[in-house]
Design an enzyme around this catalytic site. Structure first.
Site, PDB file in Angstrom:
ATOM      1  N   ARG A  81      43.643  30.600  51.737  1.00  0.00           N
ATOM      2  CA  ARG A  81      42.342  30.440  52.375  1.00  0.00           C
ATOM      3  C   ARG A  81      42.257  29.031  52.959  1.00  0.00           C
ATOM      4  O   ARG A  81      42.475  28.049  52.242  1.00  0.00           O
ATOM      5  CB  ARG A  81      41.230  30.674  51.346  1.00  0.00           C
ATOM      6  CG  ARG A  81      39.865  30.389  51.885  1.00  0.00           C
ATOM      7  CD  ARG A  81      38.734  30.683  50.901  1.00  0.00           C
ATOM      8  NE  ARG A  81      37.519  30.175  51.508  1.00  0.00           N
ATOM      9  CZ  ARG A  81      36.595  29.455  50.910  1.00  0.00           C
ATOM     10  NH1 ARG A  81      36.692  29.203  49.619  1.00  0.00           N
ATOM     11  NH2 ARG A  81      35.567  29.001  51.575  1.00  0.00           N
ATOM     12  N   HIS A 125      33.079  25.442  57.116  1.00  0.00           N
ATOM     13  CA  HIS A 125      33.144  24.768  55.800  1.00  0.00           C
ATOM     14  C   HIS A 125      32.605  23.342  56.005  1.00  0.00           C
ATOM     15  O   HIS A 125      33.371  22.381  56.036  1.00  0.00           O
ATOM     16  CB  HIS A 125      34.586  24.780  55.294  1.00  0.00           C
ATOM     17  CG  HIS A 125      34.736  24.492  53.833  1.00  0.00           C
ATOM     18  ND1 HIS A 125      35.333  25.367  52.952  1.00  0.00           N
ATOM     19  CD2 HIS A 125      34.380  23.414  53.096  1.00  0.00           C
ATOM     20  CE1 HIS A 125      35.350  24.825  51.744  1.00  0.00           C
ATOM     21  NE2 HIS A 125      34.771  23.646  51.797  1.00  0.00           N
ATOM     22  N   GLU A 170      29.819  28.363  51.036  1.00  0.00           N
ATOM     23  CA  GLU A 170      28.751  27.715  50.279  1.00  0.00           C
ATOM     24  C   GLU A 170      27.573  27.257  51.137  1.00  0.00           C
ATOM     25  O   GLU A 170      27.304  26.044  51.235  1.00  0.00           O
ATOM     26  CB  GLU A 170      29.326  26.530  49.486  1.00  0.00           C
ATOM     27  CG  GLU A 170      30.482  26.922  48.579  1.00  0.00           C
ATOM     28  CD  GLU A 170      31.053  25.770  47.764  1.00  0.00           C
ATOM     29  OE1 GLU A 170      30.673  24.608  47.992  1.00  0.00           O
ATOM     30  OE2 GLU A 170      31.888  26.039  46.881  1.00  0.00           O
ATOM     31  N   ASN A 297      32.682  31.417  44.546  1.00  0.00           N
ATOM     32  CA  ASN A 297      33.255  30.121  44.171  1.00  0.00           C
ATOM     33  C   ASN A 297      32.632  29.738  42.839  1.00  0.00           C
ATOM     34  O   ASN A 297      31.405  29.560  42.757  1.00  0.00           O
ATOM     35  CB  ASN A 297      32.900  29.036  45.198  1.00  0.00           C
ATOM     36  CG  ASN A 297      33.547  29.281  46.547  1.00  0.00           C
ATOM     37  OD1 ASN A 297      34.275  30.251  46.739  1.00  0.00           O
ATOM     38  ND2 ASN A 297      33.276  28.394  47.502  1.00  0.00           N
ATOM     39  N   TYR A 299      32.752  27.193  39.399  1.00  0.00           N
ATOM     40  CA  TYR A 299      33.268  26.003  38.717  1.00  0.00           C
ATOM     41  C   TYR A 299      32.670  25.834  37.326  1.00  0.00           C
ATOM     42  O   TYR A 299      33.355  25.454  36.398  1.00  0.00           O
ATOM     43  CB  TYR A 299      32.990  24.745  39.561  1.00  0.00           C
ATOM     44  CG  TYR A 299      33.842  24.736  40.808  1.00  0.00           C
ATOM     45  CD1 TYR A 299      35.109  24.168  40.792  1.00  0.00           C
ATOM     46  CD2 TYR A 299      33.411  25.347  41.981  1.00  0.00           C
ATOM     47  CE1 TYR A 299      35.919  24.192  41.909  1.00  0.00           C
ATOM     48  CE2 TYR A 299      34.217  25.386  43.114  1.00  0.00           C
ATOM     49  CZ  TYR A 299      35.471  24.801  43.065  1.00  0.00           C
ATOM     50  OH  TYR A 299      36.282  24.837  44.169  1.00  0.00           O
ATOM     51  N   GLU A 356      37.201  30.500  45.093  1.00  0.00           N
ATOM     52  CA  GLU A 356      37.488  29.141  44.618  1.00  0.00           C
ATOM     53  C   GLU A 356      37.286  29.089  43.114  1.00  0.00           C
ATOM     54  O   GLU A 356      36.278  29.594  42.603  1.00  0.00           O
ATOM     55  CB  GLU A 356      36.537  28.083  45.221  1.00  0.00           C
ATOM     56  CG  GLU A 356      36.824  27.718  46.644  1.00  0.00           C
ATOM     57  CD  GLU A 356      35.907  26.608  47.179  1.00  0.00           C
ATOM     58  OE1 GLU A 356      35.435  25.776  46.370  1.00  0.00           O
ATOM     59  OE2 GLU A 356      35.668  26.603  48.392  1.00  0.00           O
TER      60      GLU A 356
HETATM   61  O1  IFM Z   1      35.965  20.553  47.432  1.00  0.00           O
HETATM   62  C1  IFM Z   1      34.928  21.466  47.290  1.00  0.00           C
HETATM   63  C2  IFM Z   1      34.982  22.500  48.389  1.00  0.00           C
HETATM   64  O2  IFM Z   1      34.920  21.918  49.643  1.00  0.00           O
HETATM   65  C3  IFM Z   1      33.834  23.478  48.263  1.00  0.00           C
HETATM   66  N1  IFM Z   1      33.730  24.009  46.933  1.00  0.00           N
HETATM   67  C4  IFM Z   1      33.793  23.078  45.822  1.00  0.00           C
HETATM   68  C5  IFM Z   1      35.005  22.181  45.965  1.00  0.00           C
HETATM   69  C6  IFM Z   1      35.085  21.215  44.771  1.00  0.00           C
HETATM   70  O3  IFM Z   1      33.944  20.436  44.682  1.00  0.00           O
END
Ligand code: IFM
Length: 453
Positions: A81, A125, A170, A297, A299, A356
């Site tokens: 990606r 992005h 995002e 995405n 985290y 992500e």
């Molecule tokens: O680096 C970023 C990315 O650009 C978008 N998602 C989160 C990542 C980590 O913070």
């Protein structure tokens, strides 16, 4: 005696891969006819970025894409990606097309396909053409129309070879960090503009899906990548529970509901009152285009408490004590399972693609030239175990992409945060596959992850 680790197998065609974005890796900020984006402008403003760093050179992927594709092949990636810089294709964000910009992505796609790697381009992005920001940026409806034009022309140019498209990365971050907190380009702090930007980003997504569908083969799969998190109250107090619900409405439901249900959450509209933009039924219908997949995405989770000082939503994120943290966020793998099953139950996306997942670690080269990022291996393993749990619970997952292929420019935090499976020496641009990269290659090779719980 230790229990032998169980191998959790994934579906045979599972898309294992890694993700990047244009401004974070390409460099070559003004080469071959590229126009200026809001990030080119923002990075030059003093005090905005850690140590005044910029993405002007980044990790020089624009010149090293062949070497990087070879790295991907060495890791055994099935999918890659990346994002397309709008300003390479349309330097002013509308009208004139820069053929050299399109050629770069076309060559990259060929390079990937030759190596059996599926290209997964993202159209946007964060790097809005500066010319469009000068005309008002995402708070202006016109920007959504320009985005659809750009999506159509990219689709016509590259659509014959692209199996998966992502419209936006995002949109929450684009709108909130760009126009509300001002931590990202264009650095504006205005709730009204942030809300207008949110609506126009969503509208532009719907319009771009229509433009792509008209331009690319029917077999192409189209989706969007949303940053989503489970939101937990900091305590059992009623106030904290209400704050968590408000935060969830802004972070998750403000995007999932218009896209999948064709409406904004009533709670959000009520909470924001007169600040909430006028939205027509026609716009909502446009936004709710049928999608082939939802990109997630993930985290961390968000833990939230009531905070009367925080405007409008009266909720603020906290860092619960006694938990494990990375350089940026709490490590909370179970949240991925919780999120995936919730999204599946509430919105029934056709498919779900983890677009992500990753962790920043203060990596360095050891004296023997190796990067021993055991913490990243642990993080990824734990999240893959949760991904597998979600598959078993029936979530139609098609793939998992690590953020990121390479260490790169982490926006306002500059080059301090290393997320890569590959270490980059930012002086020499030398690439070294980390321990996590080798480990991930093993996961791909056996199409499964060892559950060492
Ligand atoms: O680096 C970023 C990315 O650009 C978008 N998602 C989160 C990542 C980590 O913070």
């Amino acid at each position: 005696m230790m229990k032998p680790a169980r191998l959790l197998k994934f579906p045979p065609d599972f898309l294992w891969g890694a993700a990047t974005s244009a401004y974070q890796i390409e460099g070559a900020w003004n080469e071959d006819g590229k126009g200026a984006s809001i990030w080119d402008t923002f990075c030059r403003q003093p005090g905005k970025i850690y140590r005044g760093q910029t993405g002007e050179t980044a990790v020089d992927h624009y010149h090293r894409y062949k070497e990087d594709a070879a790295l991907m092949a060495e890791l055994g990636l099935k999918a890659y990606r990346f994002s397309i810089a709008w300003t390479r294709v349309q330097p002013e964000g509308s009208g004139r097309v820069n053929q050299k910009g399109l050629d770069f992505y076309s060559t990259l796609i060929d390079e990937l396909l030759q190596r059996g790697i599926q290209p997964v381009p993202t159209l946007f992005h964060y790097d809005l053409p500066q010319a469009l920001q000068d005309a008002g940026g995402w708070p202006q409806r016109e920007t959504a129309l320009r985005f659809a034009e750009y999506a159509g022309l990219v689709g016509r140019a590259l659509g014959d070879r692209v199996p998966y498209w992502i419209t936006h990365n995002e949109p929450f971050v684009t709108a909130m960090a760009g126009y509300f907190s001002g931590e990202h380009a264009p650095g504006i702090q205005d709730p009204l503009q942030a809300l207008r930007a949110t609506h126009h980003l969503l509208l532009s997504h719907g319009l771009a899906v229509q433009a792509l569908r008209a331009a690319v083969p029917e077999s192409a799969q189209i989706g969007i990548a949303l940053n989503l998190s489970p939101v937990h109250p900091a305590s059992d107090e009623k106030n904290d529970q209400m704050a968590a619900a408000a935060f969830d409405a802004v972070l998750n439901r403000a995007f999932l509901e218009p896209i999948f249900l064709g409406q904004y959450p009533l709670q959000l509209v009520a909470m924001l009152g007169p600040l909430f933009p006028e939205v027509s039924q026609e716009d909502l219908t446009t936004i709710a285009q049928p999608l082939d997949f939802l990109g997630v995405n993930y985290y961390s989770r968000a833990v939230v408490r009531h905070d009367p000082n925080f405007p409008l939503i009266q909720a603020a994120q906290v860092m619960p004590p006694g938990r494990e943290y990375s350089m940026m966020w709490e490590i909370y793998p179970e949240g991925l399972y919780e999120l995936l099953t919730r999204v599946w139950q509430d919105y029934r996306p056709k498919r779900v693609f983890i677009t992500e997942n990753g962790v920043p670690v203060p990596d360095d080269l050891d004296a023997d030239g190796q990067v021993r990022d055991e913490r990243r291996v642990r993080y990824l393993r734990a999240h893959l175990v949760q991904t597998h749990r979600a598959l078993e619970a029936g979530v139609p997952l098609i793939g998992y992409l690590v953020w990121s292929l390479l260490d790169n420019f982490e926006w306002a935090l500059g080059y301090r945060m290393r997320f890569g499976l590959t270490f980059v020496d930012f002086e020499t641009q030398q690439r070294t596959i980390k321990q996590s990269g080798r480990w991930f290659a093993g996961v791909i090779a056996q199409n499964g992850v060892e559950d060492d719980a």
